[in-house]
Design a protein around this motif. Sequence first.
Motif, mmCIF file in Angstrom:
data_model
loop_
_atom_site.group_PDB
_atom_site.id
_atom_site.type_symbol
_atom_site.label_atom_id
_atom_site.label_comp_id
_atom_site.label_asym_id
_atom_site.label_seq_id
_atom_site.Cartn_x
_atom_site.Cartn_y
_atom_site.Cartn_z
ATOM 1 N N ARG A 94 0.827 -1.210 0.000
ATOM 2 C CA ARG A 94 0.000 0.000 0.000
ATOM 3 C C ARG A 94 0.861 1.260 0.000
ATOM 4 O O ARG A 94 0.562 2.228 -0.704
ATOM 5 C CB ARG A 94 -0.950 -0.005 1.206
ATOM 6 C CG ARG A 94 -2.085 -1.015 1.081
ATOM 7 C CD ARG A 94 -3.217 -0.695 2.032
ATOM 8 N NE ARG A 94 -2.878 -0.879 3.426
ATOM 9 C CZ ARG A 94 -3.032 -2.021 4.097
ATOM 10 N NH1 ARG A 94 -3.496 -3.091 3.464
ATOM 11 N NH2 ARG A 94 -2.724 -2.103 5.375
ATOM 12 N N TYR A 95 1.916 1.255 0.797
ATOM 13 C CA TYR A 95 2.812 2.414 0.794
ATOM 14 C C TYR A 95 3.466 2.593 -0.577
ATOM 15 O O TYR A 95 3.595 3.712 -1.081
ATOM 16 C CB TYR A 95 3.884 2.265 1.877
ATOM 17 C CG TYR A 95 3.415 2.692 3.249
ATOM 18 C CD1 TYR A 95 2.918 3.972 3.477
ATOM 19 C CD2 TYR A 95 3.486 1.821 4.335
ATOM 20 C CE1 TYR A 95 2.498 4.369 4.736
ATOM 21 C CE2 TYR A 95 3.065 2.210 5.598
ATOM 22 C CZ TYR A 95 2.565 3.483 5.803
ATOM 23 O OH TYR A 95 2.149 3.877 7.040
ATOM 24 N N GLN A 96 3.898 1.487 -1.168
ATOM 25 C CA GLN A 96 4.535 1.585 -2.480
ATOM 26 C C GLN A 96 3.565 2.134 -3.520
ATOM 27 O O GLN A 96 3.917 3.025 -4.316
ATOM 28 C CB GLN A 96 5.052 0.223 -2.926
ATOM 29 C CG GLN A 96 5.798 0.279 -4.257
ATOM 30 C CD GLN A 96 6.172 -1.095 -4.778
ATOM 31 O OE1 GLN A 96 5.313 -1.980 -4.870
ATOM 32 N NE2 GLN A 96 7.421 -1.299 -5.124
ATOM 33 N N LEU A 97 2.329 1.633 -3.505
ATOM 34 C CA LEU A 97 1.333 2.088 -4.465
ATOM 35 C C LEU A 97 1.026 3.568 -4.273
ATOM 36 O O LEU A 97 0.882 4.325 -5.252
ATOM 37 C CB LEU A 97 0.058 1.251 -4.326
ATOM 38 C CG LEU A 97 -1.073 1.570 -5.311
ATOM 39 C CD1 LEU A 97 -0.608 1.364 -6.749
ATOM 40 C CD2 LEU A 97 -2.285 0.698 -5.012
ATOM 41 N N GLU A 98 0.938 3.987 -3.023
ATOM 42 C CA GLU A 98 0.662 5.399 -2.732
ATOM 43 C C GLU A 98 1.767 6.306 -3.263
ATOM 44 O O GLU A 98 1.503 7.359 -3.868
ATOM 45 C CB GLU A 98 0.504 5.582 -1.221
ATOM 46 C CG GLU A 98 0.071 6.975 -0.806
ATOM 47 C CD GLU A 98 -0.140 7.079 0.696
ATOM 48 O OE1 GLU A 98 -0.100 8.215 1.195
ATOM 49 O OE2 GLU A 98 -0.316 6.026 1.355
ATOM 50 N N VAL A 99 3.012 5.884 -3.065
ATOM 51 C CA VAL A 99 4.147 6.674 -3.551
ATOM 52 C C VAL A 99 4.145 6.744 -5.069
ATOM 53 O O VAL A 99 4.349 7.818 -5.661
ATOM 54 C CB VAL A 99 5.476 6.079 -3.031
ATOM 55 C CG1 VAL A 99 6.671 6.716 -3.741
ATOM 56 C CG2 VAL A 99 5.601 6.280 -1.535
ATOM 57 N N LEU A 100 3.924 5.615 -5.725
ATOM 58 C CA LEU A 100 3.941 5.588 -7.185
ATOM 59 C C LEU A 100 2.818 6.437 -7.776
ATOM 60 O O LEU A 100 3.003 7.106 -8.801
ATOM 61 C CB LEU A 100 3.842 4.145 -7.682
ATOM 62 C CG LEU A 100 5.064 3.259 -7.404
ATOM 63 C CD1 LEU A 100 4.806 1.828 -7.834
ATOM 64 C CD2 LEU A 100 6.305 3.810 -8.118
ATOM 65 N N GLU A 101 1.657 6.431 -7.148
ATOM 66 C CA GLU A 101 0.551 7.246 -7.643
ATOM 67 C C GLU A 101 0.851 8.738 -7.470
ATOM 68 O O GLU A 101 0.536 9.553 -8.347
ATOM 69 C CB GLU A 101 -0.747 6.862 -6.940
ATOM 70 C CG GLU A 101 -1.288 5.510 -7.381
ATOM 71 C CD GLU A 101 -2.672 5.228 -6.815
ATOM 72 O OE1 GLU A 101 -3.093 5.950 -5.878
ATOM 73 O OE2 GLU A 101 -3.320 4.291 -7.307
ATOM 74 N N GLU A 102 1.443 9.102 -6.345
ATOM 75 C CA GLU A 102 1.823 10.509 -6.138
ATOM 76 C C GLU A 102 2.884 10.937 -7.153
ATOM 77 O O GLU A 102 2.866 12.072 -7.650
ATOM 78 C CB GLU A 102 2.332 10.721 -4.715
ATOM 79 C CG GLU A 102 1.230 10.838 -3.687
ATOM 80 C CD GLU A 102 1.724 11.432 -2.375
ATOM 81 O OE1 GLU A 102 2.734 12.156 -2.376
ATOM 82 O OE2 GLU A 102 1.093 11.153 -1.337
ATOM 83 N N LEU A 103 3.811 10.039 -7.437
ATOM 84 C CA LEU A 103 4.839 10.354 -8.430
ATOM 85 C C LEU A 103 4.230 10.590 -9.810
ATOM 86 O O LEU A 103 4.622 11.519 -10.526
ATOM 87 C CB LEU A 103 5.852 9.206 -8.510
ATOM 88 C CG LEU A 103 7.102 9.292 -7.643
ATOM 89 C CD1 LEU A 103 7.967 8.063 -7.866
ATOM 90 C CD2 LEU A 103 7.910 10.557 -7.946
ATOM 91 N N GLN A 104 3.277 9.751 -10.193
ATOM 92 C CA GLN A 104 2.649 9.913 -11.507
ATOM 93 C C GLN A 104 1.921 11.249 -11.604
ATOM 94 O O GLN A 104 1.977 11.923 -12.642
ATOM 95 C CB GLN A 104 1.688 8.756 -11.761
ATOM 96 C CG GLN A 104 2.401 7.420 -11.963
ATOM 97 C CD GLN A 104 1.437 6.281 -12.229
ATOM 98 O OE1 GLN A 104 0.435 6.455 -12.900
ATOM 99 N NE2 GLN A 104 1.744 5.107 -11.707
#
Length: 375
Positions: free
Chosen positions: A307-317
């Motif tokens: 979940r943390y990884q997905l959150e970071v990747l979405e913010e990056l996009q």
Amino acid sequence: MIPNFNNRYSQMNVQSVSEECKVCSVQTSSTHLGMDICRACASFFKRVKTKERKFPCRRGDWSCATANGGVLACRGCRFEKCVSIGLEYKGPLRPRRKATVSILHQIKTESKASFERRREQELMMIRKHGLHDRLPHPSEQELYEMHQDTCNEIYRIYLVESQTFFRNVFPEFASLSRKEQDIILKNYMCVLGIVEGYHNSQRLWGKAKRYVSCSAVTCVDVEREYNGLEHFENGRLVVSVARSFTEEQQERFLPIFERSKIDEREHYALMALILSEQGETQTCLHSSNLKIVDSELSEEAHAILDRYQLEVLEELQLYYRNEVGLKEFSTRLGNLMSLNHVIQECRSLLKVFMRFYTTMFDVFITENSLKEFLF
């Protein structure tokens, strides 16, 4: 202290019924996903399937060994091995946490506050010690060469502050068992130090490779010639090994780090993405290779990591689209994931070197917190 007889019985029982994992060949005592595979391989397969990730073969010919004890694990061949033996997973994605504050903004705020606290504590100690050589710097800020007398205390400061940073930025891990929290935190602090060290070195010295940042205010001069080592037992050996370690780590990390040219926001993202490799690799004590091992983390722990990884990747996009103006950003995301992977390799090198260092000097007899971190 009361002996844990149940645990002893469980260990004996596991040994009596264990089978080989069909993917990595480690001993496993139960089935996962309906087959004789270990928990680590089952978790790996589920994460790849649910996130629809694709990994290339590290060698390019899809013939890498996946057995435990092989050379650096190829995730592409590991996944293909899972598919070839008939593994399937069609379960749902884990529910995501609702973020109230941008995680990248939180990392930025907490890391700057942590770094400043460390800087103040280190300067106070160094000034009191009085034997550190000050390094010249165009900005005239106080930077010093690392000194044997204070490196353990500086390391202790880093560990304490890193724990505070970790708990403030990633509060979900507090729901896990103490053992799992310790495993994740121990692995994270090791790779966090590598990321911070290279980032700080680049910020202070640019592309110059002479000085390597070791803490908030100390650096190592890799070109320095140390005189008088004959008066110290194994002195020349320690310096030689330390220099070889630094050179090997730089050879692995610097080319992709310099090629990626990550900006500040990507740096904060990397500080979170390095969490994602938990439980998939382990240091080999006799070389710099990595092994696949049975994960000690639960499904809940892996779900939080995802979940943390997905959150970071979405913010990056969103950052790439809205602030940088990029429509195609797969290369930049790929650079970050490649950096993440090579950092895990550097973690292995670092732990091997630190075990050598502590064996030579026996420095952790009273430093239990440091000993627990490295072993």
